[in-house]
Design a protein around this motif. Structure first.
Motif, short mmCIF file in Angstrom:
data_model
loop_
_atom_site.label_atom_id
_atom_site.label_comp_id
_atom_site.label_asym_id
_atom_site.label_seq_id
_atom_site.Cartn_x
_atom_site.Cartn_y
_atom_site.Cartn_z
N GLY A 88 92.85 92.64 137.11
CA GLY A 88 92.52 92.37 135.72
C GLY A 88 91.16 91.75 135.47
N VAL A 89 90.31 91.70 136.49
CA VAL A 89 88.97 91.14 136.31
C VAL A 89 88.06 92.20 135.68
CG1 VAL A 89 86.91 90.32 137.54
CG2 VAL A 89 89.20 89.55 138.25
N PRO A 90 87.28 91.86 134.66
CA PRO A 90 86.29 92.80 134.13
C PRO A 90 85.24 93.13 135.19
CG PRO A 90 86.66 91.00 132.58
CD PRO A 90 87.32 90.61 133.87
N VAL A 91 85.03 94.41 135.44
CA VAL A 91 84.13 94.81 136.53
C VAL A 91 83.01 95.73 136.04
CG1 VAL A 91 85.94 94.53 138.27
CG2 VAL A 91 85.59 96.78 137.20
N ASP A 92 82.70 95.68 134.74
CA ASP A 92 81.65 96.55 134.24
C ASP A 92 80.32 96.29 134.93
OD1 ASP A 92 83.46 97.63 132.51
OD2 ASP A 92 82.85 96.45 130.78
N ASP A 93 80.03 95.02 135.22
CA ASP A 93 78.80 94.65 135.89
C ASP A 93 79.13 93.99 137.22
OD1 ASP A 93 76.51 95.15 133.90
OD2 ASP A 93 77.99 94.08 132.69
N VAL A 94 78.48 94.47 138.27
CA VAL A 94 78.69 93.94 139.62
C VAL A 94 77.34 93.44 140.13
CG1 VAL A 94 79.51 94.40 141.95
CG2 VAL A 94 80.55 95.60 139.99
N VAL A 95 77.17 92.13 140.17
CA VAL A 95 75.92 91.54 140.62
C VAL A 95 75.98 91.39 142.13
CG1 VAL A 95 74.30 89.64 140.35
CG2 VAL A 95 75.75 90.31 138.42
N VAL A 96 75.03 91.99 142.81
CA VAL A 96 75.07 92.10 144.27
C VAL A 96 73.99 91.22 144.89
CG1 VAL A 96 75.00 93.70 146.21
CG2 VAL A 96 75.81 94.50 143.98
N ALA A 97 74.40 90.43 145.88
CA ALA A 97 73.45 89.56 146.59
C ALA A 97 73.84 89.53 148.06
CB ALA A 97 73.47 88.16 146.00
N GLY A 98 72.95 88.98 148.86
CA GLY A 98 73.24 88.84 150.28
C GLY A 98 72.15 89.44 151.13
N SER A 99 71.85 88.76 152.23
CA SER A 99 70.72 89.15 153.08
C SER A 99 70.93 90.49 153.77
CB SER A 99 70.49 88.07 154.14
OG SER A 99 71.68 87.84 154.90
N THR A 100 72.18 90.93 153.89
CA THR A 100 72.43 92.20 154.57
C THR A 100 72.37 93.37 153.61
OG1 THR A 100 73.80 91.10 156.23
CG2 THR A 100 74.03 93.48 156.05
N SER A 108 80.10 104.64 146.80
CA SER A 108 81.55 104.43 146.81
C SER A 108 82.03 103.81 145.51
CB SER A 108 81.95 103.55 147.99
OG SER A 108 81.69 104.20 149.22
N LEU A 109 81.25 102.85 145.00
CA LEU A 109 81.63 102.21 143.74
C LEU A 109 81.65 103.24 142.60
CD1 LEU A 109 82.27 99.43 142.44
CD2 LEU A 109 79.84 99.28 141.86
N GLN A 110 80.66 104.12 142.58
CA GLN A 110 80.60 105.14 141.54
C GLN A 110 81.80 106.08 141.63
OE1 GLN A 110 78.73 105.65 138.95
NE2 GLN A 110 79.60 107.64 138.41
N ALA A 111 82.22 106.39 142.87
CA ALA A 111 83.36 107.29 143.05
C ALA A 111 84.67 106.62 142.67
CB ALA A 111 83.41 107.77 144.49
N LEU A 112 84.81 105.34 142.97
CA LEU A 112 86.07 104.63 142.75
C LEU A 112 86.18 104.04 141.35
CD1 LEU A 112 86.22 102.76 146.19
CD2 LEU A 112 87.69 104.66 145.47
N LEU A 113 85.06 103.53 140.83
CA LEU A 113 85.04 102.90 139.50
C LEU A 113 83.81 103.38 138.76
CD1 LEU A 113 85.95 99.21 140.47
CD2 LEU A 113 87.43 100.80 139.22
N PRO A 114 83.87 104.57 138.16
CA PRO A 114 82.68 105.15 137.54
C PRO A 114 82.05 104.26 136.46
CG PRO A 114 84.41 106.79 137.75
CD PRO A 114 85.03 105.48 138.11
N GLY A 115 82.82 103.37 135.85
CA GLY A 115 82.27 102.53 134.79
C GLY A 115 81.59 101.28 135.28
N ALA A 116 81.69 100.98 136.57
CA ALA A 116 81.09 99.75 137.11
C ALA A 116 79.62 99.97 137.45
CB ALA A 116 81.86 99.31 138.36
N ARG A 117 78.79 99.00 137.07
CA ARG A 117 77.35 99.11 137.30
C ARG A 117 76.89 98.08 138.33
NH1 ARG A 117 78.07 99.28 131.69
NH2 ARG A 117 77.79 97.01 131.60
N PRO A 118 76.41 98.52 139.49
CA PRO A 118 75.85 97.56 140.45
C PRO A 118 74.49 97.06 140.00
CG PRO A 118 75.62 99.79 141.29
CD PRO A 118 76.38 99.90 140.00
#
Length: 299
Positions: A244-256, A270-280
Motif C-alpha cells: 500500500g505504499v505510493p510508489v509513483d516516484d522512486v528516489v535511488v541512491a547508493g554508491s553501487t 525491471s521496474l518499468q516491466a513490473l510497475l509501469p507507473g513508477a518513475r526512478p
C-alpha cells in the motif's frame, strides 16, 4: 546556548561518515562532515550522546537549534528510532525526529511521498503508507539478503562461479577475476575466503568491481548476476506497492547502483516491466537535505 526560533539541524549518519547541515531561515549556519565511528544505534543513550556531541561540535558557539532531524544508518525499526529520538529530545530539549537514513531520500528530493531505494554495500527500500506508517523492505545483511548491493552481488557471483564449476565448465572471466580479487588459487577456495571475512558486508562488497569488470569483459555469468541484482532491487519496490505504499516516484541512491550503469539499467528496466507507473529518480542532492526538510517539518 542562545536560542533561535528558526535554526534547524539535519543530520545524515551513514555507515562511514556523518553529515550535519544547519540553516537559520535560508542562511547556512553549519555544514559539517566527520567520520561516523562511534555511532551505536542499538544503544539509544549512546546514540543520543553521540548526536548531541556532534551538534555541539558543528554549531557556532552559543547557537541553539529549534528542531533536529536525523537519518541514522542501522536505525532499522520505528521502535528503535523512537528510543533514540526520545533520548535525543531529553538531551537537546527541542523537537526531534529520528528515522532510518534511507528515509531521507524522498524529502531530499522535495517530495512528500514515494520510495527511497538504496543500493550501496547493502540494499533497502523504504516508504510510508497513506496514514504515515513507515514500511521498510530488504536490508537483511549480506549473508541473507541485500540483493543488488555490492556485497550481495559478490555473494551471487561466487554462487554462479561455483555452479559453473560443478557443471564442469572451465573458469570464465568472472571466476578468474573473483579468484584474483580474493587472492585464492581456484574456484573451490572462494568459499573459505568468503567465510573468513571479519566484516562480511564490507569485505565482500569491496570486491564488487570485479563482477562489473567481468561483465564488461564478456562474462555471461557476470551479466546474469547483475541483471538479477537489478530485478531484485525492482522487486523491493513491488513489495512496497503490494503493502500500500505510493510508489509513483522512486528516489535511488547508493554508491553501487548510481556508479554502475549496468546495474541501474537492469533495475530501471525491471521496474518499468513490473510497475509501469513508477518513475526512478537518481538522487542528485546530498541526503542531509532530506534531514533538514524533516527538521523544518517538525517545527
Amino acid at each position: 546556548m542562545q536560542d533561535s526560533t528558526s535554526l534547524v539541524v539535519g543530520i545524515d549518519v551513514g555507515g562511514t561518515k556523518a553529515h550535519l547541515r544547519a540553516l537559520d531561515g535560508g542562511k547556512s549556519v553549519a555544514d559539517h562532515v566527520r567520520p561516523s565511528s562511534g555511532w551505536r544505534p542499538h544503544d539509544p543513550a549512546a546514540a543520543a550522546d553521540w548526536l548531541t556531541a556532534l551538534i555541539h561540535e558543528a554549531l557556532p558557539h552559543g547557537a541553539r537549534p529549534s528542531a533536529v532531524a536525523v537519518g541514522g544508518h542501522a536505525c532499522e525499526t520505528p521502535r528503535q528510532c523512537e528510543y533514540i529520538r526520545a533520548a535525543l529530545h531529553e538531551q537537546v530539549g527541542v523537537p526531534a525526529l529520528v528515522v532510518g537514513d534511507a528515509e531521507l531520500l524522498v524529502p531530499a528530493t522535495g517530495l512528500d511521498k514515494g520510495v527511497g531505494l538504496v543500493a550501496g554495500t547493502g540494499s533497502v527500500a523504504v516508504g510510508r503508507l497513506c496514514d504515515g506508517t513507515p514500511v521498510q523492505v530488504g536490508g537483511w545483511g549480506a549473508v541473507l539478503g541485500d540483493e543488488g548491493g555490492s556485497a550481495g552481488l559478490v555473494r551471487e557471483a561466487a554462487r554462479a562461479a561455483w555452479a559453473a564449476h560443478d557443471r564442469g565448465e572451465p573458469p570464465d572471466e568472472l571466476a578468474l577475476r573473483l579468484i584474483a580479487a580474493f587472492g585464492v588459487s581456484e574456484v573451490p577456495a572462494l568459499g573459505a575466503a568468503l567465510e573468513s571475512a571479519a566484516d562480511v558486508s564490507a569485505e565482500w562488497g569491496r570486491h564488487a568491481p570485479a563482477v562489473f569488470a567481468a561483465a564488461e569483459a564478456g562474462s555471461h555469468l557476470a551479466r546474469e548476476v547483475i541483471a538479477a541484482g537489478g530485478r531484485s532491487l525492482a522487486s523491493l519496490v513491488v513489495r512496497l506497492a503490494e503493502r500500500g505504499v505510493p510508489v509513483d516516484d522512486v528516489v535511488v541512491a547508493g554508491s553501487t547502483v548510481l556508479a554502475q550503469p549496468a546495474l541501474y539499467g537492469a533495475f530501471a528496466a525491471s521496474l518499468q516491466a513490473l510497475l509501469p507507473g513508477a518513475r526512478p529518480r537518481p538522487l542528485s542532492v546530498a541526503p542531509v537535505d532530506g534531514a533538514v526538510a524533516l527538521a523544518r517539518s517538525i517545527l
